[in-house]
Design an enzyme around this catalytic site. Structure first.
Site, PDB file in Angstrom:
ATOM      1  N   SER A 142       1.049  -0.934   0.232  1.00 29.55           N
ATOM      2  CA  SER A 142       0.229  -0.459   0.082  1.00 29.55           C
ATOM      3  C   SER A 142       0.632   1.132   0.003  1.00 29.55           C
ATOM      4  CB  SER A 142      -0.617  -0.178   1.182  1.00 29.55           C
ATOM      5  OG  SER A 142      -2.068   1.621   1.203  1.00 29.55           O
ATOM      6  N   TYR A 155      -0.677  -1.345  10.619  1.00 30.88           N
ATOM      7  CA  TYR A 155      -0.934  -1.853   8.450  1.00 30.88           C
ATOM      8  C   TYR A 155       0.486  -1.431   8.199  1.00 30.88           C
ATOM      9  CZ  TYR A 155      -3.732  -1.315   3.833  1.00 30.88           C
ATOM     10  OH  TYR A 155      -3.951  -1.836   2.522  1.00 30.88           O
TER      11      TYR A 155
HETATM   12  P1  NAP Z   1     -11.754  -5.154   0.215  1.00 28.65           P
HETATM   13  O1  NAP Z   1     -12.566  -4.171  -1.173  1.00 28.65           O
HETATM   14  O2  NAP Z   1     -12.702  -5.147   2.032  1.00 28.65           O
HETATM   15  O3  NAP Z   1     -11.990  -6.101  -0.545  1.00 28.65           O
HETATM   16  C1  NAP Z   1     -11.525  -7.182   0.383  1.00 28.65           C
HETATM   17  C2  NAP Z   1     -11.740  -8.730  -0.166  1.00 28.65           C
HETATM   18  O4  NAP Z   1     -10.493  -9.431   0.685  1.00 28.65           O
HETATM   19  C3  NAP Z   1     -12.563  -9.097  -0.602  1.00 28.65           C
HETATM   20  O5  NAP Z   1     -13.073 -10.266  -1.291  1.00 28.65           O
HETATM   21  C4  NAP Z   1     -12.812 -10.256   1.186  1.00 28.65           C
HETATM   22  O6  NAP Z   1     -13.484 -11.527   0.471  1.00 28.65           O
HETATM   23  C5  NAP Z   1     -10.883 -10.782   0.865  1.00 28.65           C
HETATM   24  N1  NAP Z   1     -10.660 -11.957   2.187  1.00 28.65           N
HETATM   25  C6  NAP Z   1     -10.633 -10.776   3.569  1.00 28.65           C
HETATM   26  N2  NAP Z   1     -10.181 -11.268   4.168  1.00 28.65           N
HETATM   27  C7  NAP Z   1      -9.885 -12.856   3.232  1.00 28.65           C
HETATM   28  C8  NAP Z   1      -8.502 -14.139   3.457  1.00 28.65           C
HETATM   29  N3  NAP Z   1      -9.014 -14.547   5.131  1.00 28.65           N
HETATM   30  N4  NAP Z   1      -9.000 -15.424   2.856  1.00 28.65           N
HETATM   31  C9  NAP Z   1      -9.265 -14.915   1.934  1.00 28.65           C
HETATM   32  N5  NAP Z   1     -10.106 -13.292   1.388  1.00 28.65           N
HETATM   33  C10 NAP Z   1     -10.335 -12.578   2.548  1.00 28.65           C
HETATM   34  O7  NAP Z   1     -10.498  -4.438  -0.356  1.00 28.65           O
HETATM   35  P2  NAP Z   1      -9.911  -4.196  -1.184  1.00 28.65           P
HETATM   36  O8  NAP Z   1     -10.011  -2.020  -1.457  1.00 28.65           O
HETATM   37  O9  NAP Z   1      -9.567  -4.591  -2.594  1.00 28.65           O
HETATM   38  O10 NAP Z   1      -8.427  -3.899  -0.841  1.00 28.65           O
HETATM   39  C11 NAP Z   1      -7.606  -5.265  -1.712  1.00 28.65           C
HETATM   40  C12 NAP Z   1      -6.406  -5.284  -1.114  1.00 28.65           C
HETATM   41  O11 NAP Z   1      -5.320  -4.258  -2.248  1.00 28.65           O
HETATM   42  C13 NAP Z   1      -5.435  -5.124   0.299  1.00 28.65           C
HETATM   43  O12 NAP Z   1      -4.553  -6.166  -0.024  1.00 28.65           O
HETATM   44  C14 NAP Z   1      -5.629  -3.798   0.750  1.00 28.65           C
HETATM   45  O13 NAP Z   1      -4.389  -3.935   1.573  1.00 28.65           O
HETATM   46  C15 NAP Z   1      -4.991  -3.462  -0.686  1.00 28.65           C
HETATM   47  N6  NAP Z   1      -4.958  -1.802  -0.433  1.00 28.65           N
HETATM   48  C16 NAP Z   1      -6.361  -1.021  -0.835  1.00 28.65           C
HETATM   49  C17 NAP Z   1      -6.554   0.236  -0.593  1.00 28.65           C
HETATM   50  C18 NAP Z   1      -7.743   0.905  -0.773  1.00 28.65           C
HETATM   51  O14 NAP Z   1      -7.430   1.871  -0.579  1.00 28.65           O
HETATM   52  N7  NAP Z   1      -8.986   0.417  -1.003  1.00 28.65           N
HETATM   53  C19 NAP Z   1      -4.765   0.593  -0.678  1.00 28.65           C
HETATM   54  C20 NAP Z   1      -3.633  -0.032  -1.082  1.00 28.65           C
HETATM   55  C21 NAP Z   1      -3.882  -0.761  -1.020  1.00 28.65           C
HETATM   56  P3  NAP Z   1     -14.344 -12.406   1.807  1.00 28.65           P
HETATM   57  O15 NAP Z   1     -15.783 -11.127   2.279  1.00 28.65           O
HETATM   58  O16 NAP Z   1     -14.664 -13.336   1.108  1.00 28.65           O
HETATM   59  O17 NAP Z   1     -13.560 -12.701   3.130  1.00 28.65           O
END
Ligand code: NAP
Length: 247
Positions: A142, A155
Site C-alpha cells: 500500500s 497496517y
Molecule cells: P476489500 O474491498 O475490503 O476486499 C477484500 C477482499 O479480501 C474481499 O474479497 C474479502 O472477501 C477478501 N478477504 C478478506 N479476508 C480474507 C481472507 N482471510 N482470506 C481470503 N480472502 C479474504 O479490499 P480492497 O480495497 O479491494 O483491497 C484489496 C487489497 O488492496 C488489500 O490487500 C489492500 O490492503 C490493498 N490496498 C487497498 C487500498 C484501498 O484504498 N482500497 C489501498 C492500498 C492497498 P470475504 O468478504 O469473502 O472475506
C-alpha cells in the site's frame, strides 16, 4: 476471450469484491482461467463467477481463508483439479482498520498480521512448489507505507512485511523464470477504503494525488494485467506504486 484448454491459470485471492473482483474480471477478459478466492462472501464470489462464465471465460469460486495454511493447500488443490496447474498468483486479499497503535487490541493486531502477512506467506510457500515455471506472482502492499499517517502503524507494518517477502522471494525463485512483484495502491474506491470514513475524510484523500481523484479498482487491475503480461517479463522484485502521483 480464450476458451481453449491451454489458457493460463490464475488464482486471485480476495476476489469477491473490490480490487480483487476487478482483477478477476480483467484477467478473465485477457484470456486467463481464474480461481476467484474468497473467505466468507460466497454470494458475491458465485455471482462474479457466473458473470465471467456467461461472458465466455472459465472461472471457479474457491473458498479459503488465506490465513489458514490447510485452506490455502486446498485452494491450490481445487484449482489444479478444475483448471490446471497455476501460472499466476495474485495475493490481493487484505484488511485494514486504521487505529492508533495505543488503541490497537491484541485481536486486531493478530487479524491484520494473520490476513495480510501470514496469508501472503501461506500462498507464497504453497506457490513455490506448485506453480508452473514462467509464472507471475503479484503481492499487495500500500502507498500508506510511504505516507506514515497516524493510525496506520499496524497496517503499514503488515505491508512492509509483504514488500520484504516480495524482494527476497523473487531471488529465491532463481532459475524458475517466475517474477515476483508488488503493487502499492493509493486510496482506491472500495469498501476497505470507505468503511469508517466521513465524507470529508473521503474528499480529503481524493484530493491528495495530483490527479485529484480516488483510484478505481480497474486502475489497479490494469497494473496487475501489465505485471502478469509478457511485456513485464523483465520487471522482477519491484514494488510498483499506483496512486495518481500521491507519493
Ligand atoms: P476489500 O474491498 O475490503 O476486499 C477484500 C477482499 O479480501 C474481499 O474479497 C474479502 O472477501 C477478501 N478477504 C478478506 N479476508 C480474507 C481472507 N482471510 N482470506 C481470503 N480472502 C479474504 O479490499 P480492497 O480495497 O479491494 O483491497 C484489496 C487489497 O488492496 C488489500 O490487500 C489492500 O490492503 C490493498 N490496498 C487497498 C487500498 C484501498 O484504498 N482500497 C489501498 C492500498 C492497498 P470475504 O468478504 O469473502 O472475506
Amino acid at each position: 476471450m480464450n476458451t481453449t484448454g491451454n489458457a493460463k491459470v490464475a488464482i486471485v485471492t480476495g476476489a469477491s469484491r473490490g480490487i480483487g473482483a476487478a482483477i478477476a474480471r480483467r484477467l478473465a477478459n485477457d484470456g486467463f482461467t481464474v480461481a476467484v478466492n474468497y473467505a466468507s462472501s460466497s454470494k458475491e464470489a458465485d455471482a462474479l463467477v457466473a458473470e465471467l462464465n456467461a461472458a465466455g471465460a472459465r472461472a471457479i469460486a474457491v473458498k479459503a481463508d488465506v490465513s489458514n495454511a490447510a485452506d490455502v493447500r486446498r485452494m491450490f488443490g481445487t484449482t489444479e483439479q478444475h483448471l490446471g496447474k497455476v501460472d499466476v498468483l495474485i495475493n490481493n486479499a487484505g484488511m485494514n482498520k486504521p487505529t492508533p497503535l495505543a488503541d490497537t487490541s491484541d485481536e486486531l493486531y493478530d487479524r491484520a498480521f494473520d490476513i495480510n502477512v501470514r496469508g501472503t506467506f501461506n500462498t507464497l510457500r504453497e506457490a513455490a512448489g506448485r506453480m508452473n515455471d514462467g509464472g507471475r506472482i503479484v503481492n499487495f502492499s500500500s502507498t500508506t507505507l510511504a505516507l506514515n499517517m497516524p493510525g496506520y502503524a499496524i497496517y503499514n507494518a503488515t505491508k512492509a512485511s509483504v514488500e520484504a517477502f516480495t524482494h527476497v522471494f523473487a531471488k529465491e525463485l532463481r532459475g524458475r523464470n517466475i517474477t515476483v512483484n508488488a503493487v502499492a495502491p493509493g486510496p482506491v474506491a472500495t469498501s476497505l477504503f470507505f468503511d469508517g470514513k466521513t465524507e470529508e475524510q473521503i474528499q480529503h484523500f481524493a484530493k491528495m494525488p495530483p490527479l485529484e481523484r480516488l483510484g478505481q479498482p480497474e486502475d489497479i487491475a490494469s497494473v496487475v494485467a501489465f505485471l502478469v503480461s509478457a511485456q513485464a517479463g523483465w520487471v522482477n522484485g519491484q514494488v510498483l506504486r499506483a496512486n495518481g502521483g500521491l507519493a
